[in-house]
Design a protein around this motif. Structure first.
Motif, PDB file in Angstrom:
ATOM      1  N   LEU A  16       0.820  -1.210   0.000  1.00 31.86           N
ATOM      2  CA  LEU A  16       0.000   0.000   0.000  1.00 31.86           C
ATOM      3  C   LEU A  16       0.856   1.262   0.000  1.00 31.86           C
ATOM      4  O   LEU A  16       0.325   2.365  -0.133  1.00 31.86           O
ATOM      5  CB  LEU A  16      -0.941   0.009   1.205  1.00 31.86           C
ATOM      6  N   GLN A  17       2.164   1.131   0.175  1.00 32.05           N
ATOM      7  CA  GLN A  17       3.131   2.231   0.153  1.00 32.05           C
ATOM      8  C   GLN A  17       2.914   3.239   1.273  1.00 32.05           C
ATOM      9  O   GLN A  17       3.447   4.352   1.221  1.00 32.05           O
ATOM     10  CB  GLN A  17       3.124   2.919  -1.215  1.00 32.05           C
ATOM     11  N   SER A  18       2.127   2.872   2.254  1.00 31.89           N
ATOM     12  CA  SER A  18       1.981   3.613   3.512  1.00 31.89           C
ATOM     13  C   SER A  18       1.826   2.575   4.620  1.00 31.89           C
ATOM     14  O   SER A  18       1.334   1.465   4.374  1.00 31.89           O
ATOM     15  CB  SER A  18       0.764   4.546   3.488  1.00 31.89           C
ATOM     16  N   ARG A  19       2.222   2.951   5.834  1.00 32.21           N
ATOM     17  CA  ARG A  19       2.269   1.972   6.922  1.00 32.21           C
ATOM     18  C   ARG A  19       0.887   1.445   7.285  1.00 32.21           C
ATOM     19  O   ARG A  19      -0.049   2.220   7.512  1.00 32.21           O
ATOM     20  CB  ARG A  19       2.925   2.594   8.160  1.00 32.21           C
ATOM     21  N   VAL A  20       0.779   0.120   7.282  1.00 25.72           N
ATOM     22  CA  VAL A  20      -0.446  -0.534   7.740  1.00 25.72           C
ATOM     23  C   VAL A  20      -0.361  -0.647   9.250  1.00 25.72           C
ATOM     24  O   VAL A  20       0.453  -1.403   9.798  1.00 25.72           O
ATOM     25  CB  VAL A  20      -0.611  -1.924   7.092  1.00 25.72           C
ATOM     26  N   VAL A  21      -1.193   0.117   9.944  1.00 27.98           N
ATOM     27  CA  VAL A  21      -1.152   0.167  11.403  1.00 27.98           C
ATOM     28  C   VAL A  21      -1.789  -1.069  12.011  1.00 27.98           C
ATOM     29  O   VAL A  21      -1.258  -1.679  12.949  1.00 27.98           O
ATOM     30  CB  VAL A  21      -1.846   1.444  11.913  1.00 27.98           C
ATOM     31  N   ALA A  22      -2.941  -1.478  11.463  1.00 24.43           N
ATOM     32  CA  ALA A  22      -3.653  -2.629  12.031  1.00 24.43           C
ATOM     33  C   ALA A  22      -4.590  -3.226  11.001  1.00 24.43           C
ATOM     34  O   ALA A  22      -5.098  -2.521  10.119  1.00 24.43           O
ATOM     35  CB  ALA A  22      -4.435  -2.209  13.271  1.00 24.43           C
ATOM     36  N   LEU A  23      -4.778  -4.525  11.125  1.00 22.35           N
ATOM     37  CA  LEU A  23      -5.783  -5.218  10.313  1.00 22.35           C
ATOM     38  C   LEU A  23      -7.074  -5.244  11.115  1.00 22.35           C
ATOM     39  O   LEU A  23      -7.142  -5.828  12.204  1.00 22.35           O
ATOM     40  CB  LEU A  23      -5.316  -6.643  10.003  1.00 22.35           C
ATOM     41  N   ILE A  24      -8.109  -4.582  10.596  1.00 20.75           N
ATOM     42  CA  ILE A  24      -9.361  -4.438  11.334  1.00 20.75           C
ATOM     43  C   ILE A  24     -10.249  -5.654  11.167  1.00 20.75           C
ATOM     44  O   ILE A  24     -10.804  -6.186  12.147  1.00 20.75           O
ATOM     45  CB  ILE A  24     -10.094  -3.163  10.882  1.00 20.75           C
ATOM     46  N   SER A  25     -10.403  -6.140   9.927  1.00 17.89           N
ATOM     47  CA  SER A  25     -11.295  -7.285   9.708  1.00 17.89           C
ATOM     48  C   SER A  25     -10.933  -8.007   8.425  1.00 17.89           C
ATOM     49  O   SER A  25     -10.327  -7.430   7.520  1.00 17.89           O
ATOM     50  CB  SER A  25     -12.763  -6.839   9.662  1.00 17.89           C
ATOM     51  N   VAL A  26     -11.352  -9.282   8.375  1.00 18.22           N
ATOM     52  CA  VAL A  26     -11.236 -10.112   7.178  1.00 18.22           C
ATOM     53  C   VAL A  26     -12.603 -10.722   6.938  1.00 18.22           C
ATOM     54  O   VAL A  26     -13.188 -11.320   7.854  1.00 18.22           O
ATOM     55  CB  VAL A  26     -10.180 -11.215   7.342  1.00 18.22           C
ATOM     56  N   SER A  27     -13.144 -10.557   5.730  1.00 18.65           N
ATOM     57  CA  SER A  27     -14.481 -11.105   5.467  1.00 18.65           C
ATOM     58  C   SER A  27     -14.481 -11.886   4.166  1.00 18.65           C
ATOM     59  O   SER A  27     -13.790 -11.541   3.209  1.00 18.65           O
ATOM     60  CB  SER A  27     -15.514  -9.977   5.399  1.00 18.65           C
ATOM     61  N   ALA A  28     -15.278 -12.954   4.174  1.00 17.45           N
ATOM     62  CA  ALA A  28     -15.429 -13.820   3.004  1.00 17.45           C
ATOM     63  C   ALA A  28     -16.764 -14.533   3.141  1.00 17.45           C
ATOM     64  O   ALA A  28     -17.349 -14.579   4.229  1.00 17.45           O
ATOM     65  CB  ALA A  28     -14.283 -14.818   2.920  1.00 17.45           C
ATOM     66  N   PRO A  29     -17.296 -15.094   2.054  1.00 21.59           N
ATOM     67  CA  PRO A  29     -18.546 -15.851   2.148  1.00 21.59           C
ATOM     68  C   PRO A  29     -18.432 -16.967   3.180  1.00 21.59           C
ATOM     69  O   PRO A  29     -17.368 -17.567   3.368  1.00 21.59           O
ATOM     70  CB  PRO A  29     -18.730 -16.417   0.738  1.00 21.59           C
TER      71      PRO A  29
ATOM     72  N   THR B 105      -9.910  -5.211   5.589  1.00 18.82           N
ATOM     73  CA  THR B 105     -10.066  -3.820   6.012  1.00 18.82           C
ATOM     74  C   THR B 105      -8.939  -3.475   6.969  1.00 18.82           C
ATOM     75  O   THR B 105      -8.708  -4.177   7.955  1.00 18.82           O
ATOM     76  CB  THR B 105     -11.431  -3.601   6.689  1.00 18.82           C
ATOM     77  N   MET B 106      -8.246  -2.371   6.651  1.00 20.45           N
ATOM     78  CA  MET B 106      -7.045  -2.009   7.407  1.00 20.45           C
ATOM     79  C   MET B 106      -7.090  -0.554   7.843  1.00 20.45           C
ATOM     80  O   MET B 106      -7.712   0.290   7.199  1.00 20.45           O
ATOM     81  CB  MET B 106      -5.799  -2.233   6.531  1.00 20.45           C
ATOM     82  N   LEU B 107      -6.396  -0.274   8.945  1.00 14.75           N
ATOM     83  CA  LEU B 107      -6.124   1.090   9.378  1.00 14.75           C
ATOM     84  C   LEU B 107      -4.726   1.445   8.875  1.00 14.75           C
ATOM     85  O   LEU B 107      -3.748   0.757   9.193  1.00 14.75           O
ATOM     86  CB  LEU B 107      -6.187   1.210  10.903  1.00 14.75           C
ATOM     87  N   VAL B 108      -4.645   2.488   8.070  1.00 12.90           N
ATOM     88  CA  VAL B 108      -3.388   2.865   7.428  1.00 12.90           C
ATOM     89  C   VAL B 108      -3.047   4.299   7.817  1.00 12.90           C
ATOM     90  O   VAL B 108      -3.929   5.160   7.929  1.00 12.90           O
ATOM     91  CB  VAL B 108      -3.503   2.739   5.893  1.00 12.90           C
ATOM     92  N   ASP B 109      -1.762   4.559   8.015  1.00 15.99           N
ATOM     93  CA  ASP B 109      -1.303   5.909   8.324  1.00 15.99           C
ATOM     94  C   ASP B 109      -0.537   6.448   7.120  1.00 15.99           C
ATOM     95  O   ASP B 109       0.628   6.099   6.894  1.00 15.99           O
ATOM     96  CB  ASP B 109      -0.405   5.902   9.567  1.00 15.99           C
ATOM     97  N   GLY B 110      -1.196   7.288   6.330  1.00 15.38           N
ATOM     98  CA  GLY B 110      -0.566   7.853   5.147  1.00 15.38           C
ATOM     99  C   GLY B 110      -1.474   7.734   3.934  1.00 15.38           C
ATOM    100  O   GLY B 110      -2.504   7.042   3.954  1.00 15.38           O
TER     101      GLY B 110
END
Length: 259
Positions: A108-121, A152-157
Motif C-alpha cells: 500500500l506504500q503507507s504503513r499498515v497500522v492494524a488489520l481491522i477485519s477479514v471477510s469472506a462468504p 479492512t485495514m487502518l493505514v497511516d498515510g
C-alpha cells in the motif's frame, strides 16, 4: 512500360474472392481453436481493487482539534482502506500455485497500522494475512473459483496505488474496478481495432480505384502512372472511363503562334 489492365493479377475477381475466402476461413479456424483451448484449459485469474479508501481526518480542518491514536502512537494521516481480492477465474487457486510457498504481496506504500477485519462468504475460508510494515501478505492458501475476500485495514498515510507481487504459477493478475473492469483498458485490443479499420479502409480504396469495375478488351493498354492519375478523380470508376480521360488529356492543343 505499359500494363494490360485486364490481364494483371490484381484485376482478377477470382483471385480476390479466393483471398477473401481464405482469410475468413483462417480467422474462423483460429478463433475456434482459441475457444476450444480456452474452454479445455481455463487460465487462473486473480484480481484486486480498493473498495474503500477513506481519510479519518481532514488534515487542514481538524489537525489542531482532533487526533487519532493507535495504542500510544498518534497517527498523522489515518485512513480506512478496504482491499478486495478475488479469484475471478474458473479454476481454484490452491497452495500448490504459490511458487516456493511465497505469499501474495500487496504493497500500500503507507504503513499498515492494524488489520481491522477479514471477510469472506460463509461457505469459504478466507486466507489469513500477515501485516509487514506497508505490505499485506496473503497465502499460501486456497482461493476457490469466484471467491472474494476483503481485508479492512487502518493505514497511516496516503494510499494512491496498490502494488501487487504474486508468485502464482499459470495465473493472470490484474487490477480492476469495483465493477470488475480491468485497469487499464487492453491496449492491444485498441491497436488491433485501429489496424483492422485501417486495412479495411485501404483495401476499400484500392478495390474502388485500382481494380476495374467493368470489362475491357485485352489490347487496351494504360500506363501505371495513368491509372494512379485516374485514382484521384472521384468520377472515374472503371478502366474504360480512365482511358477516355487519358484520350482527352492526350489531345493536342492549339498550334503555337508563328513568330
Amino acid at each position: 512500360m505499359t500494363l494490360i489492365a485486364s490481364s494483371e493479377w490484381y484485376a482478377s475477381s477470382t483471385l480476390w474472392t479466393t483471398v477473401t475466402t481464405s482469410v475468413v476461413a483462417l480467422s474462423v479456424g483460429a478463433l475456434a481453436a482459441w475457444a476450444t483451448l480456452r474452454s479445455t484449459n481455463p487460465k487462473r485469474r486473480l484480481s484486486y481493487h480498493l473498495r474503500e479508501n477513506v481519510a479519518l481526518l481532514d488534515i487542514e480542518t481538524h489537525a489542531v482539534r482532533l487526533s487519532v491514536s493507535h495504542g500510544d502512537t498518534q497517527l498523522r494521516s489515518p485512513r480506512i482502506v478496504e482491499l478486495v481480492v478475488k479469484n475471478s477465474g474458473r479454476r481454484d487457486i490452491t497452495s500448490a500455485q504459490f511458487h516456493d510457498g511465497d505469499p501474495i504481496v500487496f504493497d500500500l506504500q503507507s504503513r499498515v497500522v492494524a488489520l481491522i477485519s477479514v471477510s469472506a462468504p460463509s461457505t469459504t475460508i478466507a486466507p489469513e494475512p500477515v501485516v509487514d510494515a506497508t505490505k499485506l501478505l496473503v497465502g499460501p492458501s486456497l482461493l476457490k473459483s469466484k471467491q472474494e475476500v476483503s481485508y479492512t485495514m487502518l493505514v497511516d498515510g496516503e494510499v494512491e496505488d496498490v502494488r501487487c507481487t504474486a508468485p502464482l504459477t499459470d495465473t493472470h493478475i490484474s487490477r480492476t474496478t469495483e465493477d470488475g473492469d480491468r485497469l487499464p483498458p487492453p491496449l492491444v485490443k485498441i491497436l488491433g481495432g485501429i489496424a483492422v479499420l485501417g486495412i479495411f479502409l485501404f483495401a476499400s480504396e484500392f478495390v474502388e480505384k485500382f481494380i476495374p469495375l467493368q470489362g475491357r478488351a485485352p489490347e487496351q493498354h494504360l500506363e501505371w502512372s495513368q491509372i494512379r492519375q485516374c485514382a484521384g478523380l472521384p468520377e472515374v470508376t472503371s478502366i474504360d472511363q480512365c482511358e477516355d480521360v487519358q484520350k482527352v488529356l492526350r489531345q493536342p492543343g492549339p498550334p503555337a503562334p508563328t513568330p
